[in-house]
Design a protein around this motif. Structure first.
Motif, PDB file in Angstrom:
ATOM      1  N   GLY A 162       0.772  -1.229   0.000  1.00  0.00           N
ATOM      2  CA  GLY A 162       0.000   0.000   0.000  1.00  0.00           C
ATOM      3  C   GLY A 162       0.805   1.281   0.000  1.00  0.00           C
ATOM      4  O   GLY A 162       0.213   2.368  -0.001  1.00  0.00           O
ATOM      5  N   GLN A 163       2.137   1.218   0.005  1.00  0.00           N
ATOM      6  CA  GLN A 163       2.962   2.426   0.045  1.00  0.00           C
ATOM      7  C   GLN A 163       4.020   2.365  -1.057  1.00  0.00           C
ATOM      8  O   GLN A 163       5.183   2.680  -0.843  1.00  0.00           O
ATOM      9  N   MET A 178      -4.519   3.066   3.495  1.00  0.00           N
ATOM     10  CA  MET A 178      -4.576   1.955   2.551  1.00  0.00           C
ATOM     11  C   MET A 178      -6.018   1.700   2.127  1.00  0.00           C
ATOM     12  O   MET A 178      -6.955   1.827   2.924  1.00  0.00           O
ATOM     13  N   THR A 185      -6.838  -3.377  -0.635  1.00  0.00           N
ATOM     14  CA  THR A 185      -5.458  -3.724  -0.286  1.00  0.00           C
ATOM     15  C   THR A 185      -5.394  -4.383   1.088  1.00  0.00           C
ATOM     16  O   THR A 185      -4.690  -5.387   1.290  1.00  0.00           O
TER      17      THR A 185
END
Length: 624
Positions: A20-21, A183, A187
């Protein structure tokens, strides 16, 4: 061996395990690969999105020694060397984490900065990680500014905060800032599925969706809720048990509420709210789930072919409800659900607040239905309705009584009735009816009449008028001007409107339409009106005014155009009020006692304090 919670057990150890990053991971990996390292990093984002995790992985990347002990700075730390293992265990001597929430003073920061003069003992770089940095005092921030701007080449700062707005700009300008985003639920759901599969915990897809939405973008919250759900469900995750744990309403309740609102079924709405009360389900969560479904319905209504259902079982329900509820009511109900959550704390209890929030849409439905029905009626010129086919006019129904607060009527104040005024027919008798006061016509020669009624011994002298104290009030926007061009049709329309108002046949917007309009022509049972403001020419107002005229025995068809108005009931009332006010001021100026006060004591007349006697008061004084 003690149990290790999922949030700690499955904390990522490398950048490749981060989910998510991707935007942050990609920038850091490229910087580490090209050896373009900044001396200070600032990670921002809500709780549980990976700020501390990224800091630890960055520290391992800077100090990884490799399996053979000859490694350098890398974007893929081995996780097996002494530096990697000790950073993961939290005992690496050259990696220092400071919790600024409990160590926020200048003394703690100075103690940390005193270690900056010493080179690393084991690693390649010293890494100072300050969590919740926005909690530091201004003095502490000032103490670290110089070292933060020009640290030694072996020192790296990593700052983390959930509120970057509270960090001084002098600190922000010295750091390379990365914003870790919340997020997406999909996800989070996919990651939870992988975690539970590795833990051999059975879980259905619906329960994972509930946990992903309840996490609100935080992976740590999602894993903590999963731990709780495993304990609550005795080692298995099912939709019913997860809903019960979260206190959220069953999807059937939410769908039943939306279906009842679409069908204007108030009884089902109240019964469902009572069932939620008996089961102890959260009212706020119910409104949140309804807003989620309504959002999907609005998207389907706006872009029918732009949303794919996929394997989501809620998509079919949203599509079915989207066809049952008009788009405008969908938007209205969505707004009511959003704003209603803030009102639950003000209600006697949250379930009463939930009931009132949902019944609010039903209170607006009649007005919406009336407007829609009026727009579908056949126009006066015989054109087809909205569907292209002629629509036969239906029998008029009694218009609903509008709230007094919704009426915006610019009517003059009640005047005094002049004794010499000609009597009106009994059916046109004017009565006092707040908030709209209908003024009876006054005779034109009011000034001459007042002069003839003066006692013979009264001597007219010059009277000085005292201006009102302070600035005069500006006329209200949209106030009726005093200019009046009287017509025969205007006299008939004025009397007709007076009759309708006296009988309380019209109110609110239809009453305003009648007062502000001018009767242009009559052709049998067809009456043509003209108004100056397009906002008054609303289908619902026209239909209610037409029904009132038909009940009073007048025209059965009514059409309204927009143009210049010179003779309306409101203008006549304003002209009558001005004439009565002028006559009242002349009466006061010519009064013997007033003239004596002016002559002997230098008194001054304040014109704003002179008000005509209301008709009812004048009649009572005449009878007594």
């Amino acid at each position: 061996m003690s149990y290790l919670v999922l949030a700690r057990k499955f904390r990522p150890k490398t950048f490749g395990e981060m989910v998510g990053q991707e935007h942050v991971v990609r920038a850091l990996e490229n910087a580490l690969t090209s050896q373009r390292l900044h001396h200070a990093y600032l990670f921002t984002g809500t709780r549980g999105v990976g700020k501390t995790t990224v800091s630890r992985i960055l520290a391992k990347s800077l100090n990884c020694q490799g399996l053979d002990g000859q490694g350098g700075v890398t974007a893929t730390p081995c996780g097996q060397c002494q530096a990697c293992r000790e950073i993961d265990a939290g005992r690496f001597i050259d990696y220092t984490e400071l919790d600024a929430a409990s160590n926020r003073g200048v003394d703690e920061v100075q103690t940390l900065l005193e270690q900056a003069v010493y080179k690393p003992v084991q690693g390649r770089f010293k890494v100072f990680m300050i969590d919740e940095v926005h909690m530091l005092t201004n003095t502490a921030f000032n103490a670290m500014l110089k070292t933060l701007e020009e640290p030694p080449e072996y020192l790296k700062f990593v700052l983390a905060t959930t509120d970057p707005q509270k960090v001084p700009v002098t600190v922000l300008s010295r750091c390379l800032q990365f914003n870790l985003r919340p997020m997406a639920p999909e996800t989070v759901r996919e990651h939870l599925a992988r975690v539970l599969a590795s833990e051999s915990v059975p879980a259905d897809d619906a329960s994972l969706r509930l946990l992903a939405r309840a996490a609100r973008g935080s992976m740590r919250d999602a894993l903590s809720l999963t731990d709780q759900a495993i304990a609550f469900g005795a080692g298995a995750l099912e939709e019913a048990t997860v809903r019960q744990m979260l206190g959220s309403a069953d999807r059937g309740h939410v769908l039943r509420l939306i279906e009842a609102l679409a069908a204007a079924d108030g009884r089902t709405v109240v019964d469902t709210c009572e069932e939620l009360r008996r089961q102890g389900l959260s009212a706020a969560a119910t409104l949140e789930d309804m807003a989620t479904v309504l959002q999907r319905m609005a998207v389907l209504q706006a872009v029918p072919a732009g949303v794919q259902a996929g394997d989501d079982p809620e998509a079919l329900d949203a599509a079915r409800l989207a066809a049952a509820l008009p788009p405008d009511e969908t938007q209205l109900l969505y707004s009511i659900c959003l704003h209603g959550r803030a009102e639950l704390g003000l209600a006697p209890d949250e379930y009463a607040g939930l009931t009132m929030v949902l019944l609010r849409l039903l209170a607006f439905k009649p007005a919406t239905a009336t407007v829609a029905a009026a727009e579908k009626k056949t126009p006066l010129d015989g054109r087809a309705g909205l569907s292209g086919a002629p629509v036969a006019p239906s029998a008029p129904s009694a218009p609903p009584r509008a709230p007094v607060a919704a009426a915006t009527v610019l009517a003059p104040a009640p005047p005094a009735r002049v004794p010499a005024a000609p009597a009106q027919p009994e059916r046109l008798r004017v009565v006092d009816m707040p908030p709209v006061q209908v003024i009876a016509p006054a005779p034109a020669p009011l000034a001459a009449q007042a002069a003839t009624e003066m006692p013979p011994d009264m001597v007219a002298i010059a009277v000085r008028d005292q201006p009102e104290p302070g600035a005069r009030q500006q006329p209200r926007a949209g106030a009726t001007p005093a200019r009046l061009v009287a017509t025969e049709e205007g006299e008939l329309w004025h009397q007709t409107v007076q009759q309708l108002i006296a009988a309380e046949a019209i109110n609110a917007l239809p009453r305003e339409l009648a007062l502000q309009s001018q009767l242009i022509a009559r052709d049998g049972d067809h009456w043509m009106l003209r108004v100056e403001r397009e906002s008054l020419n609303q289908p619902a107002s026209r239909e209610r005014l037409r029904a009132a005229l038909e009940q009073a025995g007048h025209g059965a068809r009514l059409s309204v155009e927009v143009g210049v108005v010179t003779d309306s009931p409101a203008r006549r009332n304003a002209a009558f009020a001005q004439e009565r006010q002028r006559a009242a001021e002349e009466t006061v100026r010519n009064d013997a006692f007033v003239q004596a006060m002016v002559r002997d004591f230098g008194a001054k007349i304040v014109a704003s304090g002179i008000k005509p006697i209301p008709p009812s008061s004048h009649s009572q004084a005449t009878r007594s």
